[in-house]
Design a protein around this motif. Structure first.
Motif, short mmCIF file in Angstrom:
data_model
loop_
_atom_site.label_atom_id
_atom_site.label_comp_id
_atom_site.label_asym_id
_atom_site.label_seq_id
_atom_site.Cartn_x
_atom_site.Cartn_y
_atom_site.Cartn_z
N THR A 192 41.04 3.14 2.45
CA THR A 192 39.72 3.68 2.10
C THR A 192 38.60 2.81 2.65
N GLY A 193 37.47 3.46 2.86
CA GLY A 193 36.28 2.73 3.31
C GLY A 193 36.10 2.68 4.80
N VAL A 194 37.13 3.00 5.56
CA VAL A 194 37.02 3.00 7.02
C VAL A 194 37.75 4.24 7.56
N GLY A 195 37.35 4.66 8.76
CA GLY A 195 38.02 5.78 9.40
C GLY A 195 39.31 5.32 10.06
N GLU A 196 40.11 6.30 10.53
CA GLU A 196 41.40 5.95 11.10
C GLU A 196 41.26 5.17 12.40
N GLY A 197 40.13 5.30 13.09
CA GLY A 197 39.93 4.54 14.32
C GLY A 197 39.91 3.05 14.09
N ALA A 198 39.49 2.64 12.88
CA ALA A 198 39.40 1.22 12.56
C ALA A 198 40.77 0.58 12.36
N VAL A 199 41.77 1.38 12.06
CA VAL A 199 43.10 0.83 11.80
C VAL A 199 44.12 1.29 12.85
N ALA A 200 43.66 2.02 13.85
CA ALA A 200 44.58 2.60 14.84
C ALA A 200 45.35 1.53 15.60
N ALA A 201 44.69 0.44 15.98
CA ALA A 201 45.36 -0.60 16.75
C ALA A 201 46.46 -1.28 15.93
N THR A 202 46.16 -1.54 14.68
CA THR A 202 47.16 -2.17 13.81
C THR A 202 48.35 -1.24 13.60
N LEU A 203 48.06 0.03 13.42
CA LEU A 203 49.13 1.01 13.22
C LEU A 203 49.99 1.10 14.48
#
Length: 265
Positions: A192-203
């Protein structure tokens, strides 16, 4: 095994060979938007509980060549094919004829199917209703505990009604005929609090580190005034590996300052 049993009591993981399946949804009413299809979701959940991977789904209208072409492609590509729709009493119910043509079989009234319809309708068994007794040569009936008119199986193809209540009931007769596999386990992290683009690299890094697992991102709240975030889902047949991967992903995102919550299994 009934449908409810297959969903509540999936087979234990083992050395089963993974089976694949496809769904063929048939009907002009689906393509026109007049009727919303729910059968695909039911079939997907039914197969997932049995450890069978639904890898493909197609929707076609009530057009003979389209049905035959799709059926032939799917039955050669997958272990099982499930069709819904087109086995009723009206002129546009042509699925049985299309299955017969796809397999190069004849089609005629099945004695057992006719007997079922005679018991159901009695003196009201007219020519239209008798059409539902026409089964491709060698076809094995699929029981219909709702309205009695049966579906049928030819080789690896299971032909069922389009009405969701009837189709779901037919799956109870189909379940014992299928070879099951190891169930796919899934765990979800709610970000929560961020869009999926913010976690895409980690994923992406997590996916590269565990190539035997499946990693997916399913955003919510985009473009609205409410909460924004994404659900990160890890899937795999090894439950321990899934748990380890979701824990590592949660730890990494938390270290990056991202708010995450592990959802109940």
């Amino acid at each position: 095994m009934t449908l409810n049993q297959s969903l509540e009591n999936p087979p234990a993981p083992g050395n089963q060979v993974c089976k694949t399946a496809a769904a063929l949804i048939i009907g002009d009413e689906i393509l026109s938007g007049r009727t919303a299809d729910t059968n695909l979701n039911t079939i997907a959940r039914f197969l997932a509980a049995l450890g069978i991977d639904l890898l493909e789904a197609r929707t076609v209208g009530d057009r003979e060549d389209q049905i035959i072409d799709a059926l032939n492609a799917l039955r050669h590509a997958h272990d099982y094919v499930f069709t819904t729709g087109g086995i009723g009493p009206t002129h546009d119910d042509i699925t049985a004829d299309c299955v017969a043509r796809a397999f190069g079989l004849g089609i005629e009234e099945h004695p057992e199917a006719l007997a079922i319809l005679e018991r159901r309708y009695g003196d009201e068994l007219n020519a239209a209703r008798r059409r539902m007794a026409r089964i491709p040569d060698g076809g094995v009936l699929i029981a219909n505990p709702v309205t009695d008119a049966p579906g049928f199986q030819v080789d690896n193809v299971f032909v069922m009604a389009g009405v969701p209540k009837i189709m779901t009931a037919m799956l109870e007769d189909v379940a014992p005929r299928l070879r099951t596999g190891a169930v796919v386990h899934a765990r979800t992290l709610r970000v929560t609090g961020v869009g999926e683009g913010a976690v895409a690299a980690t994923l992406s890094e997590a996916a590269k580190a565990s190539r035997d697992l499946s990693f997916g991102s399913y955003p919510f709240g985009a473009g609205t005034q409410g909460e924004i975030g994404t659900n990160l889902v890890v899937r795999g047949r090894d439950a321990a590996a899934v748990e380890a991967a979701i824990a590592a992903l949660s730890e990494r995102l938390t270290a990056e300052g991202v708010a995450v919550a592990l959802q109940p299994a």
